[in-house]
Design a protein around this motif. Structure first.
Motif: not given
Length: 279
Positions: A222-228
């Motif tokens: 349920s988590a999303f990528v907010i930074k890479q």
């Protein structure tokens, strides 16, 4: 009662005793051949592949004794069947000889899986054979450790060292294939779910590096990528290119405010053609 003995001299009694002893020994040796079936030989029949019950009937019918001596395990052979016999089939041995049997176990014994990660493919292959395990599918993945085992899998799932698995099982390996020479553009992972980001990285032959969790996350699905890192573009808006097999770190979160405020990558500003004033 014993007068017939006491009335005779000692030497007479001793002579009688010696004669009786010699008679008993003579009779014993005369019957010994019959008891031991001396001089009687028979060929050992082959009972490999038979059940213990059937093998015992065949061997006892030929005048042999039977004893189950040991057990082994082969997944390719019927359970509880005879795997080995001693003496070997067709050997000529004395009747009444004991035939020792080795049977195939009904259940596979458990094997402790060692740590193959970091070892060479050849070394792992030899260890698998020694442990009675099979080599499953072997796949490569871009990585600096060329030819080294990156991951060990059992039934398609990564398995840790020390796990107990049945003998005869297949272990699949993921081998480092080195860093590719071709370059690819850093894919945009921002806003994707963690699962989607991993699929996108794999399709581009890129590896997932560090995963930084922002806040409490009960389920990474349920988590999303907010930074890479590295980002898609540099400070001047130009696309960043990396080689296949390199790592990309990600930050994930379930905080909706952080997900909605994900910055968009900068694009390269196109220069407008300069206008020339004509006089």
């Amino acid at each position: 009662m014993f007068q017939f003995i006491t009335k005779r001299s000692f030497f007479v009694n001793l002579l009688i005793a010696l004669l009786l002893g010699l008679a008993i020994v003579f009779i014993f040796f005369q019957l010994l051949d019959s008891i031991t079936q001396h001089g009687k030989y028979a060929k050992v029949p082959s009972v490999k592949g038979k059940t213990v019950e059937d093998a015992t009937k065949v061997l006892e019918a030929q005048g042999f004794r039977v004893e189950v001596q040991d057990s082994v395990y082969y997944d390719s052979l019927p359970k509880l069947s005879i795997v080995k016999q001693s003496p070997q089939p067709e050997e000529l041995v004395k009747v009444n000889r004991t035939i020792y049997l080795t049977i195939n176990r009904a259940e596979a014994p458990l094997v402790t899986l060692p740590n193959f990660v970091g070892q060479t493919y050849r070394s792992v292959q030899l260890q698998l054979n020694t442990l009675g395990l099979k080599l499953g599918d072997t796949t490569t993945r871009p990585d600096f450790a060329v030819g080294s085992v990156l991951e060990q899998l059992y039934k398609g799932v990564s398995v840790k060292p020390g796990a107990k698995i049945p003998m005869g099982s297949s272990i699949s390996l993921v081998i480092g294939g080195g860093i590719k020479q071709t370059e690819v553009s850093v894919p945009l992972l921002l806003g994707l779910t963690f699962a989607e980001a991993k699929v996108l990285l794999e399709s581009n032959d890129l590896l997932l590096g560090a995963v930084v969790v922002d806040g409490a996350i009960a389920d990474s699905a349920s988590a999303f990528v907010i930074k890479q890192n590295p980002p898609v573009r540099d400070d001047e808006g130009r696309p960043i290119r990396i080689r296949g097999g390199q790592l990309i770190d990600v930050w994930i979160s379930t905080d909706r405010s952080k997900i909605d405020s994900i910055p968009k990558p900068k694009a390269v500003m196109e220069k407008k053609p300069e206008t020339v004033n004509e006089y």
